[in-house]
Design an enzyme around this catalytic site. Structure first.
Site, PDB file in Angstrom:
ATOM      1  N   GLU A 293       0.910  -1.238   0.244  1.00 11.32           N
ATOM      2  CA  GLU A 293      -0.014  -0.049   0.118  1.00 11.32           C
ATOM      3  C   GLU A 293       1.171   0.726   0.079  1.00 11.32           C
ATOM      4  O   GLU A 293       1.648   1.120   0.704  1.00 11.32           O
ATOM      5  CB  GLU A 293      -1.072   0.464   0.985  1.00 11.32           C
ATOM      6  CG  GLU A 293      -1.984   1.311   1.464  1.00 11.32           C
ATOM      7  CD  GLU A 293      -2.302   1.396   2.911  1.00 11.32           C
ATOM      8  OE1 GLU A 293      -3.994   0.776   2.876  1.00 11.32           O
ATOM      9  OE2 GLU A 293      -2.149   2.020   3.670  1.00 11.32           O
TER      10      GLU A 293
ATOM     11  N   GLN B  81      -7.619  -4.735   8.688  1.00  8.24           N
ATOM     12  CA  GLN B  81      -7.067  -4.046   8.802  1.00  8.24           C
ATOM     13  C   GLN B  81      -5.589  -4.634   9.570  1.00  8.24           C
ATOM     14  O   GLN B  81      -5.402  -5.511   9.794  1.00  8.24           O
ATOM     15  CB  GLN B  81      -7.544  -3.421   9.678  1.00  8.24           C
ATOM     16  CG  GLN B  81      -7.191  -2.342  11.081  1.00  8.24           C
ATOM     17  CD  GLN B  81      -7.574  -0.637  10.125  1.00  8.24           C
ATOM     18  OE1 GLN B  81      -6.197  -0.850   9.531  1.00  8.24           O
ATOM     19  NE2 GLN B  81      -7.923  -0.603  10.311  1.00  8.24           N
TER      20      GLN B  81
HETATM   21  P1  FAD Z   1     -18.348  -0.351   5.998  1.00 10.04           P
HETATM   22  O1  FAD Z   1     -17.503  -1.685   5.428  1.00 10.04           O
HETATM   23  O2  FAD Z   1     -19.272   0.537   5.730  1.00 10.04           O
HETATM   24  O3  FAD Z   1     -18.230  -0.629   7.782  1.00 10.04           O
HETATM   25  C1  FAD Z   1     -18.473   0.235   8.592  1.00 10.04           C
HETATM   26  C2  FAD Z   1     -18.714   0.268   9.924  1.00 10.04           C
HETATM   27  O4  FAD Z   1     -20.432  -0.147   9.452  1.00 10.04           O
HETATM   28  C3  FAD Z   1     -18.547  -0.676  10.201  1.00 10.04           C
HETATM   29  O5  FAD Z   1     -19.005  -0.690  11.647  1.00 10.04           O
HETATM   30  C4  FAD Z   1     -19.480  -1.980   9.717  1.00 10.04           C
HETATM   31  O6  FAD Z   1     -19.795  -3.566  11.210  1.00 10.04           O
HETATM   32  C5  FAD Z   1     -20.625  -1.623   9.538  1.00 10.04           C
HETATM   33  N1  FAD Z   1     -21.355  -1.840   8.725  1.00 10.04           N
HETATM   34  C6  FAD Z   1     -21.135  -1.792   6.720  1.00 10.04           C
HETATM   35  N2  FAD Z   1     -22.493  -2.739   6.804  1.00 10.04           N
HETATM   36  C7  FAD Z   1     -23.379  -1.917   7.551  1.00 10.04           C
HETATM   37  C8  FAD Z   1     -24.798  -1.849   6.426  1.00 10.04           C
HETATM   38  N3  FAD Z   1     -25.397  -2.467   5.753  1.00 10.04           N
HETATM   39  N4  FAD Z   1     -25.672  -1.324   7.848  1.00 10.04           N
HETATM   40  C9  FAD Z   1     -24.833  -0.940   8.952  1.00 10.04           C
HETATM   41  N5  FAD Z   1     -23.537  -0.913   9.436  1.00 10.04           N
HETATM   42  C10 FAD Z   1     -22.790  -0.956   8.651  1.00 10.04           C
HETATM   43  N6  FAD Z   1      -9.952   4.962   4.847  1.00 10.04           N
HETATM   44  C11 FAD Z   1      -9.882   6.681   3.993  1.00 10.04           C
HETATM   45  O7  FAD Z   1     -10.207   7.527   4.114  1.00 10.04           O
HETATM   46  N7  FAD Z   1      -8.713   5.949   2.549  1.00 10.04           N
HETATM   47  C12 FAD Z   1      -8.267   5.098   2.440  1.00 10.04           C
HETATM   48  O8  FAD Z   1      -7.887   5.019   1.557  1.00 10.04           O
HETATM   49  C13 FAD Z   1      -8.133   4.065   3.641  1.00 10.04           C
HETATM   50  N8  FAD Z   1      -7.956   2.619   3.074  1.00 10.04           N
HETATM   51  C14 FAD Z   1      -8.101   1.756   3.115  1.00 10.04           C
HETATM   52  C15 FAD Z   1      -7.625   0.346   3.568  1.00 10.04           C
HETATM   53  C16 FAD Z   1      -8.177  -1.046   3.883  1.00 10.04           C
HETATM   54  C17 FAD Z   1      -7.016  -1.734   4.144  1.00 10.04           C
HETATM   55  C18 FAD Z   1      -8.658  -0.568   5.508  1.00 10.04           C
HETATM   56  C19 FAD Z   1      -8.914  -2.180   6.421  1.00 10.04           C
HETATM   57  C20 FAD Z   1      -8.829   0.632   6.059  1.00 10.04           C
HETATM   58  C21 FAD Z   1      -8.518   2.109   4.860  1.00 10.04           C
HETATM   59  N9  FAD Z   1      -9.602   3.017   5.084  1.00 10.04           N
HETATM   60  C22 FAD Z   1      -8.986   4.218   4.615  1.00 10.04           C
HETATM   61  C23 FAD Z   1     -10.998   3.111   6.394  1.00 10.04           C
HETATM   62  C24 FAD Z   1     -12.021   2.861   6.489  1.00 10.04           C
HETATM   63  O9  FAD Z   1     -12.127   3.546   5.484  1.00 10.04           O
HETATM   64  C25 FAD Z   1     -12.397   3.312   8.118  1.00 10.04           C
HETATM   65  O10 FAD Z   1     -11.845   2.233   8.224  1.00 10.04           O
HETATM   66  C26 FAD Z   1     -13.283   3.123   7.971  1.00 10.04           C
HETATM   67  O11 FAD Z   1     -14.206   3.498   9.183  1.00 10.04           O
HETATM   68  C27 FAD Z   1     -14.712   1.717   7.419  1.00 10.04           C
HETATM   69  O12 FAD Z   1     -14.746   1.685   6.020  1.00 10.04           O
HETATM   70  P2  FAD Z   1     -15.308   0.179   5.688  1.00 10.04           P
HETATM   71  O13 FAD Z   1     -15.145   0.432   4.016  1.00 10.04           O
HETATM   72  O14 FAD Z   1     -14.431  -0.889   6.240  1.00 10.04           O
HETATM   73  O15 FAD Z   1     -17.023   0.707   5.585  1.00 10.04           O
END
Ligand code: FAD
Length: 280
Positions: free
Chosen positions: A16, A172
């Site tokens: 990354e 993560q």
């Molecule tokens: P989601 O999948 O939407 O999940 C977020 C939360 O909502 C979780 O607690 C989940 O349980 C809950 N949830 C999911 N779907 C639902 C639903 N339908 N109803 C109710 N609750 C739900 N951030 C950046 O800004 N830029 C980046 O480039 C970036 N890269 C990343 C790369 C990796 C490998 C990882 C692990 C994280 C990265 N992040 C990045 C951080 C990420 O944006 C955060 O961790 C964010 O808080 C959650 O993103 P997500 O896509 O997992 O969200």
């Protein structure tokens, strides 16, 4: 090449990187990429700023450069929390214009009071990206996402991302492989079948670790606490011990059949080089 197809051939080692900040020129960034490319990663992912402030438009461009100029497959991160349909369309156009085939579809972190978009979760972004011909990845959390107090519910949401079209997951960062193995058992049990690549970040300083624990809730095994205490006033030894720890973590993951390893390089090729050397 679609990253899903890379996973069919091998257990990839990937990196990354983040877009250069401030005044760092593209020339010096290309030098960073050149050094990383010499390590022959199976793909490089490029992070994206969720805030909507500056730099967001560079992710797809950089992912395009990784592919075209360095011959390494790339993946553009794409967040949705501050997007609406119009900004998302711009993002998608940039991804296609730059010839990027793989997207890590993310929600992005919520900054209190700053939520300006129409999307709430990554799964909604995945729905929108369906039909774009892209290979989609998603984020997952071996120790549970910090906002979700019920790990089973978090896993159910992860399953929804697979149903919405995710073809691979990137975890993560974590420091305790046992957490990853337990998570994988639970994920497979509930029907998550796509590859999950393990995100590994070396510890480089106490401040970095404190930030990580605060932002992502990663737990610290006693071996890490010992390193932090022992080398509190010796930055170079701490860095070296952190790299050795990450290399040992990766060796263990590979011996235990992890689908892949994704190294958070922090744009520091020297660190990636040392980790790869240490994991031989
Ligand atoms: P989601 O999948 O939407 O999940 C977020 C939360 O909502 C979780 O607690 C989940 O349980 C809950 N949830 C999911 N779907 C639902 C639903 N339908 N109803 C109710 N609750 C739900 N951030 C950046 O800004 N830029 C980046 O480039 C970036 N890269 C990343 C790369 C990796 C490998 C990882 C692990 C994280 C990265 N992040 C990045 C951080 C990420 O944006 C955060 O961790 C964010 O808080 C959650 O993103 P997500 O896509 O997992 O969200």
């Amino acid at each position: 090449m679609r990253i899903a197809d890379i996973f069919k051939e091998k257990r990839p080692i990937s990196f990354e990187i983040f877009p250069p900040k401030g005044e760092l020129s593209m020339d010096s960034f290309r030098q960073t990429l050149d050094a990383l490319a010499k390590l022959s990663p199976d793909f490089i992912s490029v992070t994206c700023s969720a805030g909507g402030s500056g730099g967001r438009d560079r992710t797809a461009a950089l992912a395009g450069i990784v592919r075209r100029e360095f011959g390494i497959e790339s993946c553009a991160h794409l967040t949705c929390i501050n997007s609406d349909q119009a900004t998302l369309t711009e993002d998608i156009n940039r991804i296609h214009e730059n010839g990027v085939e793989n997207v890590l579809a993310l929600r992005g972190d919520i900054i209190p009071g700053a939520h300006t978009g129409t999307f709430h979760h990554a799964v909604e972004l995945m729905d929108k990206l369906k039909g774009e011909g892209l290979c989609l990845g998603g984020a997952c959390y071996p120790e549970g996402h910090i906002e979700c107090s019920d790990p089973q519910e978090d896993l159910r949401h992860l399953y929804e991302k697979q149903q919405a079209g995710a073809e691979f997951f990137v975890t993560q960062l974590f420091f305790d492989n046992a957490c990853f193995y337990k998570f994988m058992d639970r994920a497979r049990q509930i029907g998550i079948t796509i590859p999950v690549t393990a995100g590994i970040m070396p510890i480089l300083s106490k401040a970095q670790i404190e930030r990580m624990i605060f932002t992502c809730g990663a737990s610290l095994p006693s071996a890490i606490i010992r390193i932090l205490n022992r080398y509190e006033n010796d930055a170079e030894s701490l860095r070296k011990a952190g790299i050795d720890y990450a290399a040992a973590q990766i060796r263990d993951l590979r011996q235990n059949g992890a689908d892949g390893v994704h190294i958070y390089t922090m744009n520091r090729p020297g660190i990636a080089t040392e980790i790869l050397k240490g994991m031989q």
